[in-house]
Design an enzyme around this catalytic site. Structure first.
Site, PDB file in Angstrom:
ATOM      1  N   ASP A 192      79.028  78.592  44.358  1.00 41.28           N
ATOM      2  CA  ASP A 192      80.223  78.508  45.302  1.00 41.28           C
ATOM      3  C   ASP A 192      81.588  78.694  44.301  1.00 41.28           C
ATOM      4  O   ASP A 192      81.143  78.330  43.043  1.00 41.28           O
ATOM      5  CB  ASP A 192      80.081  77.105  45.706  1.00 41.28           C
ATOM      6  N   LYS A 193      82.474  78.980  45.026  1.00 42.04           N
ATOM      7  CA  LYS A 193      83.647  79.057  44.105  1.00 42.04           C
ATOM      8  C   LYS A 193      84.230  77.901  43.303  1.00 42.04           C
ATOM      9  O   LYS A 193      84.479  78.127  42.007  1.00 42.04           O
ATOM     10  CB  LYS A 193      84.927  79.522  45.255  1.00 42.04           C
TER      11      LYS A 193
END
Length: 370
Positions: A191-192
């Site tokens: 995930d970012k």
């Protein structure tokens, strides 16, 4: 009739089968095992090379593109489709479509190499912490705030800049093409707002083998996370399936009966009592790699990951003793700390680690000091 180029029995492999089972919904009990064709005697494939073979009987009923992707050891399905669309594949002297079904026994000719369109992602001089690199793959310690790749609808503007892919294109001489124009080299994702180790492939063969390893769950991934509250048990395994939340599409949920299987093993490292409340440092080992898996499973236990506003963590952490001062963490306290795998080409055992990011260490210090 078997191809004369087929490897001897016992040395055949079906290198992309597991990957396609995982990504394209193929029933693993149904597809036949496709023998891999060996073209080593032909030397390097050039634009003028024509490779000819007879489709194995097990190809009966299979789509042409799927059969070729499994039968040819170093050509991905995406590249196969490029070849077919460009008219570089003939079946019994006719130009086929990718979706055409084979009967088995057809004469297949493949001319030259796939001519891929230029990558949509562009190289950017962005610093990278490369933990391991050889000619086959690299392992990078991704910082939080960096997307792994742009979305499918991204264009050549700010939405397609600053990603891990942009940095990889600058720092690495070569990346695999299986991920397509926006995701070259990308085998799995983080995930970012999650930091830590991510492995990327430099060639299609390595990418394909890594895909099989992730699908077969032979890659061991360990995460560190700080969650709100004290977990009741020292060791917990969550097996709730995960699916897209139909009400809020950016979220995942464990409340739909049609979710995909997901397994997370959680081990308490430390229970922390602070002026800002109770927290638990947890080591998480995952068997599956579903979107937001750890975050969703932690939410299901009532212990959201610190900084994970999407799944219920507070934006501002206030003191519980009434004192002054607040804490904020503008990212998830989730870090891919270690990666264990057998090198897909050399067979060497790799055990790689990445320490907690500086901002996470500083947050812990502030939390403890109050």
């Amino acid at each position: 009739m078997p191809s004369k180029n087929m490897l001897p029995k016992g040395q055949r492999r079906h290198s992309v089968r597991a990957e396609y089972v995982a990504t394209r919904g193929v029933d693993p009990e149904m597809p036949p095992v496709v023998p891999v064709l060996d073209f080593e005697d032909d030397g390097d494939v050039t634009d003028a090379t024509v490779r000819t073979f007879v489709a194995d009987p097990v190809a009966a009923g299979m789509r042409l593109d799927l059969y070729l992707a499994q039968a040819l050891p170093d050509i991905s399905r995406a590249r196969v489709q490029v070849l077919i669309d460009a008219g570089q594949v003939c079946v019994n002297g006719e130009t086929p479509k990718a979706k055409d079904k084979l009967k088995g026994g057809e004469t297949v000719e493949i001319e030259g190499q796939p001519q891929l369109e230029p990558l949509h992602a562009t190289a950017e001089d962005i610093p990278l912490d490369i933990v391991f690199e050889d000619k086959y793959l690299a392992v990078v310690n991704k910082p939080a705030g960096m997307m792994v790749h742009a979305g499918a609808g991204a264009t050549d503007d700010d939405r397609n800049k600053g990603t891990l892919v942009n940095a990889l294109l600058f720092h690495l001489a070569k990346l695999s093409d299986i991920g397509g124009q926006l995701r070259p080299g990308i085998v799995h994702r983080l995930d970012k707002q999650t930091s830590g180790l991510i492995v990327v492939a430099k060639d299609d063969s390595t990418h394909r083998k890594l895909g099989e390893m992730f699908s077969e769950r032979t890659v061991k991934k360990t995460y560190l996370t700080l969650v709100h509250g004290h977990l009741a048990k020292d060791d917990t395994t969550v097996t709730l399936p995960i699916a897209r939340d139909l009400q809020r599409r950016i979220r995942m949920t464990t409340r739909r009966p049609d979710g995909r299987s997901a397994v997370s093993h959680m081990h308490v490292l430390e229970r922390i009592t602070t002026p800002f409340g109770a927290f638990t440092m947890v080591e998480v080992k995952i068997e599956t790699g579903r979107t937001h898996q750890i975050r969703v499973h932690m939410q299901s236990l009532g212990h959201p990951v610190v900084g994970d506003f999407l799944y219920g963590a507070p934006h501002v952490i206030r003191r519980v003793d009434g004192g002054e001062g607040v804490l904020e963490l503008e990212r998830n306290f989730l870090h891919a700390a270690s990666l264990q795998l057998t090198h897909p080409q050399t067979g060497k055992e790799l055990e790689l680690e990445a320490p907690l990011a500086k901002e996470l260490v500083e947050f812990l210090e502030q939390l403890r000091e109050g």
